[in-house]
Structure formats: C-alpha cells, structure tokens
Design a protein around this motif. Structure first.
Motif, PDB file in Angstrom:
ATOM      1  N   THR A   1       0.877  -1.171   0.000  1.00 51.15           N
ATOM      2  CA  THR A   1       0.000   0.000   0.000  1.00 51.15           C
ATOM      3  C   THR A   1       0.917   1.225   0.000  1.00 51.15           C
ATOM      4  O   THR A   1       2.135   1.079   0.144  1.00 51.15           O
ATOM      5  CB  THR A   1      -0.905   0.027   1.260  1.00 51.15           C
ATOM      6  N   PRO A   2       0.382   2.430  -0.133  1.00 51.01           N
ATOM      7  CA  PRO A   2       1.246   3.615  -0.117  1.00 51.01           C
ATOM      8  C   PRO A   2       2.042   3.815   1.173  1.00 51.01           C
ATOM      9  O   PRO A   2       3.022   4.553   1.195  1.00 51.01           O
ATOM     10  CB  PRO A   2       0.272   4.769  -0.341  1.00 51.01           C
ATOM     11  N   THR A   3       1.664   3.111   2.247  1.00 43.24           N
ATOM     12  CA  THR A   3       2.395   3.271   3.520  1.00 43.24           C
ATOM     13  C   THR A   3       2.836   1.939   4.126  1.00 43.24           C
ATOM     14  O   THR A   3       3.232   1.883   5.285  1.00 43.24           O
ATOM     15  CB  THR A   3       1.521   4.009   4.561  1.00 43.24           C
ATOM     16  N   LEU A   4       2.828   0.843   3.344  1.00 44.19           N
ATOM     17  CA  LEU A   4       3.208  -0.469   3.880  1.00 44.19           C
ATOM     18  C   LEU A   4       4.267  -1.111   2.979  1.00 44.19           C
ATOM     19  O   LEU A   4       4.016  -1.403   1.823  1.00 44.19           O
ATOM     20  CB  LEU A   4       1.993  -1.389   4.000  1.00 44.19           C
ATOM     21  N   SER A   5       5.441  -1.341   3.543  1.00 51.88           N
ATOM     22  CA  SER A   5       6.532  -2.012   2.838  1.00 51.88           C
ATOM     23  C   SER A   5       6.539  -3.482   3.227  1.00 51.88           C
ATOM     24  O   SER A   5       6.429  -3.816   4.404  1.00 51.88           O
ATOM     25  CB  SER A   5       7.868  -1.362   3.225  1.00 51.88           C
ATOM     26  N   VAL A   6       6.658  -4.368   2.225  1.00 52.62           N
ATOM     27  CA  VAL A   6       6.642  -5.808   2.465  1.00 52.62           C
ATOM     28  C   VAL A   6       7.843  -6.426   1.752  1.00 52.62           C
ATOM     29  O   VAL A   6       8.136  -6.083   0.607  1.00 52.62           O
ATOM     30  CB  VAL A   6       5.336  -6.441   1.935  1.00 52.62           C
ATOM     31  N   THR A   7       8.536  -7.340   2.437  1.00 46.97           N
ATOM     32  CA  THR A   7       9.664  -8.030   1.788  1.00 46.97           C
ATOM     33  C   THR A   7       9.161  -9.305   1.128  1.00 46.97           C
ATOM     34  O   THR A   7       8.077  -9.798   1.450  1.00 46.97           O
ATOM     35  CB  THR A   7      10.765  -8.396   2.801  1.00 46.97           C
ATOM     36  N   SER A   8       9.978  -9.863   0.252  1.00 48.89           N
ATOM     37  CA  SER A   8       9.587 -11.098  -0.426  1.00 48.89           C
ATOM     38  C   SER A   8       9.548 -12.263   0.566  1.00 48.89           C
ATOM     39  O   SER A   8       8.935 -13.278   0.303  1.00 48.89           O
ATOM     40  CB  SER A   8      10.522 -11.395  -1.591  1.00 48.89           C
ATOM     41  N   ALA A   9      10.187 -12.100   1.715  1.00 45.73           N
ATOM     42  CA  ALA A   9      10.115 -13.126   2.754  1.00 45.73           C
ATOM     43  C   ALA A   9       8.829 -13.002   3.567  1.00 45.73           C
ATOM     44  O   ALA A   9       8.531 -13.852   4.395  1.00 45.73           O
ATOM     45  CB  ALA A   9      11.319 -13.013   3.677  1.00 45.73           C
ATOM     46  N   GLY A  10       8.061 -11.912   3.362  1.00 46.51           N
ATOM     47  CA  GLY A  10       6.790 -11.745   4.054  1.00 46.51           C
ATOM     48  C   GLY A  10       6.821 -10.757   5.210  1.00 46.51           C
ATOM     49  O   GLY A  10       5.787 -10.469   5.800  1.00 46.51           O
ATOM     50  N   ALA A  11       8.000 -10.218   5.545  1.00 50.78           N
ATOM     51  CA  ALA A  11       8.071  -9.240   6.638  1.00 50.78           C
ATOM     52  C   ALA A  11       7.386  -7.948   6.218  1.00 50.78           C
ATOM     53  O   ALA A  11       7.430  -7.550   5.050  1.00 50.78           O
ATOM     54  CB  ALA A  11       9.531  -8.968   6.991  1.00 50.78           C
ATOM     55  N   ARG A  12       6.726  -7.287   7.175  1.00 48.49           N
ATOM     56  CA  ARG A  12       5.983  -6.060   6.881  1.00 48.49           C
ATOM     57  C   ARG A  12       6.522  -4.915   7.727  1.00 48.49           C
ATOM     58  O   ARG A  12       6.913  -5.116   8.877  1.00 48.49           O
ATOM     59  CB  ARG A  12       4.498  -6.253   7.178  1.00 48.49           C
ATOM     60  N   ASN A  13       6.515  -3.715   7.137  1.00 49.77           N
ATOM     61  CA  ASN A  13       6.947  -2.519   7.858  1.00 49.77           C
ATOM     62  C   ASN A  13       5.937  -1.412   7.571  1.00 49.77           C
ATOM     63  O   ASN A  13       5.770  -1.003   6.415  1.00 49.77           O
ATOM     64  CB  ASN A  13       8.345  -2.106   7.414  1.00 49.77           C
TER      65      ASN A  13
END
Length: 138
Positions: free
Chosen positions: A84-96
């Motif tokens: 989303t415009p304010t959610l970063s996600v890694t390919s491993a599934g971690a969310r920031n």
C-alpha cells in the motif's frame, strides 16, 4: 611447323583465361555407384530442425515462466515492494508500516522513505518540514 606451333600457342593463350573463368562451374566426376551416397533426405532434416525448434520453444516458455515467478510481487528476486502507499513488504513476508514513522513507501525500492521532497511523500496526517515528515498541527 612453326606455323602450327604459333597457332597452338595462340590457342592456349586465348583458351587459358576462358577456362579459368569456368573453373567454379566445373563439377567433379563421380563414379555412378557413389551418386546415391550423397543424396540428402530433406524431409528428415526438416523434421529434425522442427523438433529442435519445438524443444527451444518449450525451454523458452519454461524460462519465461520461471522469470515471471521470480519477479512477481513476493517472488524470490523481489526484495521489497509497496503493498500500500504506507506499507513495505519483503519477499520473505516481513511487513513494515511506514506510516508509524510518518513516511510513505518508496515505490522504486519498496522500502519506507527516510527523507522526502514534498508532503505527498509523507503518510496521511504528516507534512514535510525541510526534508522529513512531521505530524500536522491540530
């Protein structure tokens, strides 16, 4: 005798360049038994090439599928993306959640921004102050 020798020499001088020009058109002589040995089975050769092309097409399709899987969101070659415009996600599934610090997600890297050039790059409820985001005054 001299006259015959002159004619022979003249004939050789004229004929030599003409025969040199035709050397490329001369075919080697072959014994009749060897004629069948050099025949090419064009149908078999065509089928061989067609099969080889089909194998290459199959391999190409498999590689394209593998590349598409690697580069899709969450694929192994994608390290981070903005879900989303304010959610970063890694390919491993971690969310920031970038909004927690007041920033938006940077779409090229897929990571949370750490500095901004306009308030549009801040999370909702935040404004740009110099190069960082601060909460909007109430």
């Amino acid at each position: 005798m001299k006259r015959n020798a002159c004619w022979m020499l003249l004939t050789l001088l004229i004929a030599a360049p003409l025969s040199a020009q035709n050397v490329g058109n001369v075919r080697p002589m072959m014994a009749p038994g060897n004629v069948n040995a050099i025949q090419i089975d064009y149908k078999q050769q065509w089928e061989k090439e067609r099969d080889k092309n089909q194998q290459l097409r199959n391999e190409n399709a498999q590689l394209q599928s593998q590349l598409a899987e690697w580069t899709r969101k969450g694929g192994s070659l994608v390290h981070a993306y903005c879900e989303t415009p304010t959610l970063s996600v890694t390919s491993a599934g971690a969310r920031n959640d970038c909004a927690a610090s007041g920033y938006g997600c940077e779409p090229v890297s897929g990571l949370c921004r750490t500095m901004v050039r306009s308030s549009d790059q801040c999370a909702p409820g935040f404004l740009m102050d110099v190069d960082h985001c601060v909460p909007q005054p109430r």
